[in-house]
Design an enzyme around this catalytic site. Sequence first.
Site, mmCIF file in Angstrom:
data_model
loop_
_atom_site.group_PDB
_atom_site.id
_atom_site.type_symbol
_atom_site.label_atom_id
_atom_site.label_comp_id
_atom_site.label_asym_id
_atom_site.label_seq_id
_atom_site.Cartn_x
_atom_site.Cartn_y
_atom_site.Cartn_z
ATOM 1 N N HIS A 12 0.856 -1.195 0.000
ATOM 2 C CA HIS A 12 0.000 0.000 0.000
ATOM 3 C C HIS A 12 0.888 1.240 0.000
ATOM 4 C CE1 HIS A 12 -4.050 1.805 1.104
ATOM 5 N NE2 HIS A 12 -3.232 2.837 1.275
ATOM 6 N N HIS A 14 1.265 4.886 -2.296
ATOM 7 C CA HIS A 14 0.865 5.787 -3.377
ATOM 8 C C HIS A 14 2.122 6.381 -3.993
ATOM 9 C CE1 HIS A 14 -3.469 5.799 -2.329
ATOM 10 N NE2 HIS A 14 -3.007 5.592 -1.106
ATOM 11 N N GLU A 195 -11.060 3.441 6.833
ATOM 12 C CA GLU A 195 -10.039 4.324 7.404
ATOM 13 C C GLU A 195 -10.737 5.485 8.113
ATOM 14 O OE1 GLU A 195 -6.165 7.019 6.032
ATOM 15 O OE2 GLU A 195 -7.673 6.447 4.544
#
Length: 330
Positions: A12, A14, A195
């Site tokens: 994970h 970005h 989240e």
Amino acid sequence: MSFTELPKVELHLHLEGGAPPAFIAGLAKEKKLDISGIFKPDGSYDYRDFWHFLEVYEAATSTLQTPDDYKRLTLAVLEESAKNGVVYSETFISPDFCGGRDLGAWREYLHAIQEAADEAERTMGVTLRGIVTCIRHFGPEKAKETALCAAETAGDWLVGFGMAGDEKKGKPADFAYAFDMAREAGLGLTVHAGEWDGPDSVRDALDALRPARIGHGVAAWHDRHLVERLARENIVLEVCPGSNVFLGVYKQLHDHPIEKLRENGVAVTVSTDDPPFFHTTMTREFEQLNRVFGWNEEDFGYLAKEALDAAFCDDVTRAKIRKRLEPADV
């Protein structure tokens, strides 16, 4: 114990979120763009909360305007990953930022990113694969265009499709068409959920989009039946503890449910999310988990293997990385 040298698998990350602030500031200077408002006096990124973070993130991304910019970005991000012992990483990339969802332009950007990834694998020893993400707050119609870009370029390097952005905007079912398109192209599926929204956001994502992984997903801990479902269906959570604490999802790591989820049979992995934004690295994540929960080298070895099992790469790549996780190679 030194955690830097332990081989790590990160699922994970970005790509733009991994950009060192000095790199972005340098690009802005080259292009004569004034984005000085997104930096603190010490040069780090400056934002108030998660939603302001999204604005700062997009402002930083505005400096990335050409395929060559993304090639340079990829090398900069992977250099940091390699310094922290990452041997395999999957990164979120978006045609929204790489060519405005135009398929021809997207191919050029993707080619540049892959070139950088190949160079980094040769020179730094870190293997990268890509996951196309649609941006939730951009809406379902743009998500369809993003999914088409993903489906047309799916292969050994581009291995997944997901959704990021503001999870309070729209419903997962609104994006079912895009996810069905990606699924038919053979891409692994992941969705940011749980989240900033509650357990229902995770449940809705599972029901509507049928992903193999959930990005974050930590709110699931507040629903016993959902925790049982995650364990039963072997849904993997891409947990980013440092990100969650830095943004205030939890006040301190001690309050974070990663250990409880793990104890209840949920497959968890550990990642940095947007590391320079949250002042973290994979090494720091390991150090903090050791300090707070007592995770040791054996725990981290199991964590890496579980993450590799959940990776969207092909079996040849998986077998190659698995050899690098063996203790003799550490």
